[in-house]
Motif scaffolding. Structure first.
Motif, PDB file in Angstrom:
ATOM      1  N   ILE A  68      29.212  64.613  96.069  1.00 53.25           N
ATOM      2  CA  ILE A  68      28.660  65.264  97.258  1.00 53.25           C
ATOM      3  C   ILE A  68      29.452  64.886  98.499  1.00 53.25           C
ATOM      4  O   ILE A  68      29.771  65.738  99.343  1.00 53.25           O
ATOM      5  CB  ILE A  68      27.170  64.894  97.414  1.00 53.25           C
ATOM      6  N   VAL A  69      29.786  63.608  98.619  1.00 54.47           N
ATOM      7  CA  VAL A  69      30.583  63.171  99.770  1.00 54.47           C
ATOM      8  C   VAL A  69      31.940  63.866  99.770  1.00 54.47           C
ATOM      9  O   VAL A  69      32.431  64.316 100.817  1.00 54.47           O
ATOM     10  CB  VAL A  69      30.761  61.643  99.753  1.00 54.47           C
ATOM     11  N   GLY A  70      32.556  63.973  98.595  1.00 49.59           N
ATOM     12  CA  GLY A  70      33.851  64.633  98.498  1.00 49.59           C
ATOM     13  C   GLY A  70      33.795  66.101  98.893  1.00 49.59           C
ATOM     14  O   GLY A  70      34.737  66.637  99.476  1.00 49.59           O
ATOM     15  N   LEU A  71      32.665  66.764  98.588  1.00 50.28           N
ATOM     16  CA  LEU A  71      32.517  68.177  98.935  1.00 50.28           C
ATOM     17  C   LEU A  71      32.186  68.376 100.407  1.00 50.28           C
ATOM     18  O   LEU A  71      32.596  69.369 101.016  1.00 50.28           O
ATOM     19  CB  LEU A  71      31.429  68.815  98.068  1.00 50.28           C
ATOM     20  N   LEU A  72      31.451  67.429 100.990  1.00 50.31           N
ATOM     21  CA  LEU A  72      30.993  67.604 102.367  1.00 50.31           C
ATOM     22  C   LEU A  72      31.973  67.077 103.405  1.00 50.31           C
ATOM     23  O   LEU A  72      31.889  67.467 104.571  1.00 50.31           O
ATOM     24  CB  LEU A  72      29.635  66.910 102.553  1.00 50.31           C
ATOM     25  N   PHE A  73      32.885  66.205 103.014  1.00 46.49           N
ATOM     26  CA  PHE A  73      33.829  65.672 103.991  1.00 46.49           C
ATOM     27  C   PHE A  73      34.667  66.768 104.660  1.00 46.49           C
ATOM     28  O   PHE A  73      34.835  66.753 105.885  1.00 46.49           O
ATOM     29  CB  PHE A  73      34.740  64.630 103.338  1.00 46.49           C
ATOM     30  N   PRO A  74      35.214  67.748 103.893  1.00 44.18           N
ATOM     31  CA  PRO A  74      35.938  68.829 104.572  1.00 44.18           C
ATOM     32  C   PRO A  74      35.057  69.627 105.527  1.00 44.18           C
ATOM     33  O   PRO A  74      35.544  70.121 106.552  1.00 44.18           O
ATOM     34  CB  PRO A  74      36.425  69.713 103.409  1.00 44.18           C
ATOM     35  N   VAL A  75      33.779  69.748 105.204  1.00 44.52           N
ATOM     36  CA  VAL A  75      32.853  70.445 106.108  1.00 44.52           C
ATOM     37  C   VAL A  75      32.761  69.693 107.430  1.00 44.52           C
ATOM     38  O   VAL A  75      32.744  70.291 108.513  1.00 44.52           O
ATOM     39  CB  VAL A  75      31.461  70.588 105.459  1.00 44.52           C
ATOM     40  N   LEU A  76      32.720  68.365 107.354  1.00 49.64           N
ATOM     41  CA  LEU A  76      32.699  67.550 108.570  1.00 49.64           C
ATOM     42  C   LEU A  76      33.951  67.783 109.402  1.00 49.64           C
ATOM     43  O   LEU A  76      33.880  67.880 110.631  1.00 49.64           O
ATOM     44  CB  LEU A  76      32.575  66.068 108.186  1.00 49.64           C
ATOM     45  N   LEU A  77      35.110  67.896 108.745  1.00 49.68           N
ATOM     46  CA  LEU A  77      36.346  68.161 109.475  1.00 49.68           C
ATOM     47  C   LEU A  77      36.303  69.520 110.169  1.00 49.68           C
ATOM     48  O   LEU A  77      36.768  69.667 111.303  1.00 49.68           O
ATOM     49  CB  LEU A  77      37.546  68.102 108.519  1.00 49.68           C
ATOM     50  N   PRO A  86      41.297  78.965 107.342  1.00 54.77           N
ATOM     51  CA  PRO A  86      42.289  79.006 106.262  1.00 54.77           C
ATOM     52  C   PRO A  86      43.126  77.731 106.182  1.00 54.77           C
ATOM     53  O   PRO A  86      43.491  77.282 105.087  1.00 54.77           O
ATOM     54  CB  PRO A  86      43.156  80.220 106.620  1.00 54.77           C
ATOM     55  N   GLY A  87      43.423  77.136 107.335  1.00 50.69           N
ATOM     56  CA  GLY A  87      44.140  75.870 107.334  1.00 50.69           C
ATOM     57  C   GLY A  87      43.331  74.760 106.690  1.00 50.69           C
ATOM     58  O   GLY A  87      43.869  73.929 105.948  1.00 50.69           O
ATOM     59  N   MET A  88      42.029  74.743 106.949  1.00 53.22           N
ATOM     60  CA  MET A  88      41.172  73.727 106.341  1.00 53.22           C
ATOM     61  C   MET A  88      41.024  73.954 104.840  1.00 53.22           C
ATOM     62  O   MET A  88      40.931  72.995 104.069  1.00 53.22           O
ATOM     63  CB  MET A  88      39.799  73.734 107.012  1.00 53.22           C
TER      64      MET A  88
END
Length: 260
Positions: free
Chosen positions: A27-36, A62-64
């Motif tokens: 879950i942390v791995g999936l949500l970290f990009p959302v935080l960025l 798209p960059g993210m």
């Protein structure tokens, strides 16, 4: 071939089972990009002006997406290095199973994880106002190019994990990956950098995939008059192909050399 496929699927299920037993890490791995996305899109995005006009968040997403594919190298490295460090890899090599199964299982599991992560990012983008404007076929091609980049990064991660055999070196990998990730057009514009640095950013494989995704999604472009900036889709195909051509044989050779 049937034996190799069956063993590869067994190793894939092993990796997926590890994730089900450690859901917090997934879950942390999936949500970290959302935080960025939230940080760059809302905290810093107000001061960003897209060359040629357009909404910065539509430029950013798209960059993210591409940045998430590159950061996946850390997951691959950690898993491969941990198995090697604990002797799990040597144990697998000592039992009657297809020699390709461990690597194939790692590939399949990480690509499934990357697909799930990209889906989360797409949903996040839709939630913050990002849209694609060039039709479903172009959007599907953009997604395919993003996953193609992840496939290339996967082989880099496997090779690094087999070479180091030490999961504690993950910090060193992060020190390598993060500057490469941000020295690109993922979150900013190469035109705003010093000329030599902007040229490096334009030719970054991450920039190629990010710019290709922007073009295929119909989002604002990074700008630039260089060859790399004008042919992002071609480079988004070629750069990962080069990385696979280099690191897949290196990973296979390192895997075969483990018992020497």
């Amino acid at each position: 071939m049937i034996w190799a496929l069956a063993d590869g699927w067994t190793m894939t299920r092993r990796n997926l089972t590890h994730w089900t037993r450690r859901p917090g890490q997934v879950i942390v791995g999936l949500l970290f990009p959302v935080l960025l996305v939230l940080m760059f899109g809302f905290l810093l995005g107000g001061g960003m002006a897209v060359p040629g006009g357009g909404d910065y968040r539509e430029y950013l997403l798209p960059g993210m997406f591409a940045l998430t594919m590159v950061f996946g190298i850390e997951t691959t490295f950690a898993a491969v290095a941990q198995d090697a460090d604990r002797g799990v890899t040597d144990r697998f090599r000592s039992i009657p199973m297809a020699r390709s199964a461990v690597v194939a299982g790692r590939n399949a599991a990480d690509m499934l994880n990357a697909t799930a992560g990209l889906l989360v990012m797409l949903l996040c983008g839709l939630a913050v106002g990002w849209r694609w404007h060039e039709g479903l076929a172009s959007a599907a091609l953009a997604v395919a190019l993003l996953l193609w980049l992840r496939f290339a990064m996967l082989w880099v991660g496997i090779w690094l994990g087999l070479v180091s055999r030490n999961p504690e070196l993950l910090t060193a990998v992060q020190i390598l990956v993060w500057p490469v990730g941000f020295l690109s057009s993922a979150v900013t514009f190469p035109a705003t950098m010093p000329a030599w640095l902007g040229a490096v950013a334009e030719w970054n494989p991450l920039s190629a995939t990010a710019n290709a995704a922007r073009e295929l999604f119909g989002n604002p472009a990074a700008g630039g008059d260089g060859w790399a900036a004008q042919h992002p889709v071609l480079l988004a195909v070629l750069w990962p192909a080069v990385l696979v051509a280099v690191f897949l044989p290196l990973a296979v050779a390192r895997w075969q050399a483990l018992d020497r």
